[in-house]
Design a protein around this motif. Sequence first.
Motif, PDB file in Angstrom:
ATOM      1  N   LYS A  84       1.212  -0.985   0.778  1.00 26.99           N
ATOM      2  CA  LYS A  84      -0.267   0.505   0.183  1.00 26.99           C
ATOM      3  C   LYS A  84       1.517   1.483  -0.342  1.00 26.99           C
ATOM      4  O   LYS A  84       1.575   0.922   0.553  1.00 26.99           O
ATOM      5  CB  LYS A  84      -1.064  -0.163   1.439  1.00 26.99           C
ATOM      6  CG  LYS A  84      -1.767   0.900   1.157  1.00 26.99           C
ATOM      7  CD  LYS A  84      -2.685   0.581   2.610  1.00 26.99           C
ATOM      8  CE  LYS A  84      -3.677   1.832   3.101  1.00 26.99           C
ATOM      9  NZ  LYS A  84      -4.239   1.405   4.228  1.00 26.99           N
ATOM     10  N   THR A 129      -4.129   3.808  -2.608  1.00 24.42           N
ATOM     11  CA  THR A 129      -4.221   4.334  -1.748  1.00 24.42           C
ATOM     12  C   THR A 129      -5.726   5.301  -1.686  1.00 24.42           C
ATOM     13  O   THR A 129      -5.022   5.884  -2.294  1.00 24.42           O
ATOM     14  CB  THR A 129      -2.990   4.359  -0.567  1.00 24.42           C
ATOM     15  OG1 THR A 129      -4.492   4.669   0.965  1.00 24.42           O
ATOM     16  CG2 THR A 129      -2.796   5.595  -0.719  1.00 24.42           C
ATOM     17  N   GLY A 133      -4.572   7.704   2.691  1.00 23.37           N
ATOM     18  CA  GLY A 133      -5.591   6.909   4.079  1.00 23.37           C
ATOM     19  C   GLY A 133      -7.148   6.763   4.632  1.00 23.37           C
ATOM     20  O   GLY A 133      -7.232   6.534   5.182  1.00 23.37           O
ATOM     21  N   GLY A 152     -11.776   1.101   0.460  1.00 17.19           N
ATOM     22  CA  GLY A 152     -11.065   2.162   1.162  1.00 17.19           C
ATOM     23  C   GLY A 152     -10.459   1.463   2.472  1.00 17.19           C
ATOM     24  O   GLY A 152     -11.575   1.285   2.507  1.00 17.19           O
ATOM     25  N   SER A 153      -9.867   2.389   2.550  1.00 15.78           N
ATOM     26  CA  SER A 153      -8.363   3.136   2.045  1.00 15.78           C
ATOM     27  C   SER A 153      -6.886   2.356   1.338  1.00 15.78           C
ATOM     28  O   SER A 153      -6.741   2.344   0.290  1.00 15.78           O
ATOM     29  CB  SER A 153      -7.844   3.826   3.154  1.00 15.78           C
ATOM     30  OG  SER A 153      -6.699   3.242   4.272  1.00 15.78           O
ATOM     31  N   SER A 154      -6.822   0.868   1.813  1.00 17.45           N
ATOM     32  CA  SER A 154      -6.872  -0.334   0.909  1.00 17.45           C
ATOM     33  C   SER A 154      -7.218  -0.673  -0.231  1.00 17.45           C
ATOM     34  O   SER A 154      -7.694  -1.334  -0.518  1.00 17.45           O
ATOM     35  CB  SER A 154      -6.221  -1.379   1.700  1.00 17.45           C
ATOM     36  OG  SER A 154      -5.566  -0.684   3.125  1.00 17.45           O
ATOM     37  N   GLY A 171      -2.281  -3.947   3.329  1.00 14.75           N
ATOM     38  CA  GLY A 171      -2.794  -2.581   3.430  1.00 14.75           C
ATOM     39  C   GLY A 171      -2.591  -2.461   4.704  1.00 14.75           C
ATOM     40  O   GLY A 171      -1.630  -2.589   5.936  1.00 14.75           O
ATOM     41  N   SER A 177     -10.459   0.009   6.654  1.00 15.47           N
ATOM     42  CA  SER A 177      -9.151  -0.021   6.053  1.00 15.47           C
ATOM     43  C   SER A 177      -9.025  -1.022   5.425  1.00 15.47           C
ATOM     44  O   SER A 177      -8.633  -1.560   3.906  1.00 15.47           O
ATOM     45  CB  SER A 177      -8.396   1.822   5.704  1.00 15.47           C
ATOM     46  OG  SER A 177      -9.036   2.378   5.921  1.00 15.47           O
TER      47      SER A 177
END
Length: 451
Positions: A84, A129, A133, A152-154, A171, A177
Motif C-alpha cells: 500500500k 490508497t 489513507g 478504501g483506504s486499501s 494494507g 480500511s
Amino acid sequence: MNYHPDTYQALSFGDARERFLAGTQRPSEFLASCLETIRQREPVVKAWVVLNEAGARAAAEESDRRYRAGKPLSQIDGMPVGIKDLIETKDMPTQMGSPAYAGSFPKRDSALVRALRDAGAIILGKTVTTALGFLDPGPTTNAFDPQRTPGGSSSGSGAAVGAGMVPVAIGSQLVGSVLRPASFNANWALKPTFGGINRGERLGYSQSHVGIHAGCAQDMWATAMEIVTRVGGDPGHPGLYGGLSAPQPEKPRRLAVMETEGWPRLDAASRNAFEALLERLRGEGVEIVRRSDLLLLEIFEQSIATATDNMLRLISWEQRWSLENLVEQHPGTLGPSLLRQLEGGRGVTLETFRQDLALRDLARQRLAALAGHCDALISPASCGPAPRFDATRDTPYPTGDVSFSCVSSYLGAPAVAAPLLSVDGMPFGVQFIGQPHEDERVTAIARWAAQ
C-alpha cells in the motif's frame, strides 16, 4: 465478472510454492504470470501506482537460485507482494494518494517491507490508497465490477488480490480500511490485534493497524507471521502469537452475532445471505447467540452503537496537526473528506477527546466481558456488497459504509474477513472478531467456517 464463493479460484502462493519445491515451476515463472494478469486487467482495475518490474524480476531470479539449491529463505520466498502506497519502500516512491506527496521518495524500507525482503518475498509495486489513507478515493475500481467501489483506504491492495494480480498485498486500517476492501473484493484479510504487526514509520494514530490481504487464509497467515518473526509488533507490543503456518480449522462452540450500528442499513438480500449462513452454522452444531439472548452482548452492542462517530473524533484530534501543516505548506491539495476531517478536528476539545477515549476503553472492557460466553463474534464485514460509484459519490463515505468494519479497530481486537458469501453476483465478506491476541484462534475459526 459474476462472483460466487464456490466457483471463484483465488490466486494461491502456497500451491505455487509446492511446484517450486518439486521443480515444476520457478518463482520467475510465477511472477511472469502475475505480470501478465496485471497487463490484462490493470487498464480497468487501476490497482497500482507504480510497478518495479525490473527489480521484481531480479528478486525472482535470486529466488529461483535458492529453490534450485534447496535453500529457500522462508515459506514466502518468491511470493510477489503489493505494498500500500502509505508504506515506505526504498526502491519506489511513497506518495500516499495525495498531490501533497507527489514525487516523494524517502528511499528507505518500512520495517515490514524489510522483513518481507529478508524472507525472500518479491516487492512488486505500490498499490493505490485513498488520499492519506482516508476517504477521498483514488482511481481503482472493484475487481468484479468496474462500476463499483473497491472500498478504501486499501483500495489497490484489495482489488489487486481480488483480480488475481498478486497472491498477497499489504494494507492498513485506521477505520475499516482492510476489512471493507477485503469484503468487496473477495479477499481473505487479517486486521490483527492492535500493535500485532510492526507499523514502522506509521505510528501516529492510536488505532491504526497493518493488515494482510490474500487469496487464501494460508497465505494471509504465513505472510503475517514471516513479518512478525523478523520485526515483531509495534514498539512495546509483543506482536502476533502463533505458529508460522496457518492454524488448522477449529469448530467454535458458540458464536455471538454482532449487529453494530450498521445493521438497520443492511439491505434485505445481504441480511438474508448472512442469516442463511448462520442457519448453516447452527446445522453444524454451532450455538448462535443474539443480543436478545445475552444481556452482556446487548450491553456490548450499546457501547459500539456510536463507534463510528467516536473513532472519527479521536482520529480528527490525532490527525489535526498533520492536516494543518499540509494546508499551510500545500494549499489546495486536500480533498473534501480530509477538509471535513480537519474542520471536525478544529472543533474537538481535549475534554471531548478524553471522553471518547473513555468510551473506547469501556467498549473494550465490555468485549473482554464476553470472553467466557462466546468463542468469537461474527458479523458482516461490510454493509452489503460494494456499492456503485454513482450511489456513494456525494455521501460522507464515497468508498462505502464503514460501520461493520470499523468496530475491530475501535476495540483493538483481531478480525479476519473471509469471502464466504455473494449477493447479486458480488462478493460479500463475513468477519470474525476475537479477544486481543487471539489472532490465531480467530483465523482457525474462520477457516472452519469457510469449509
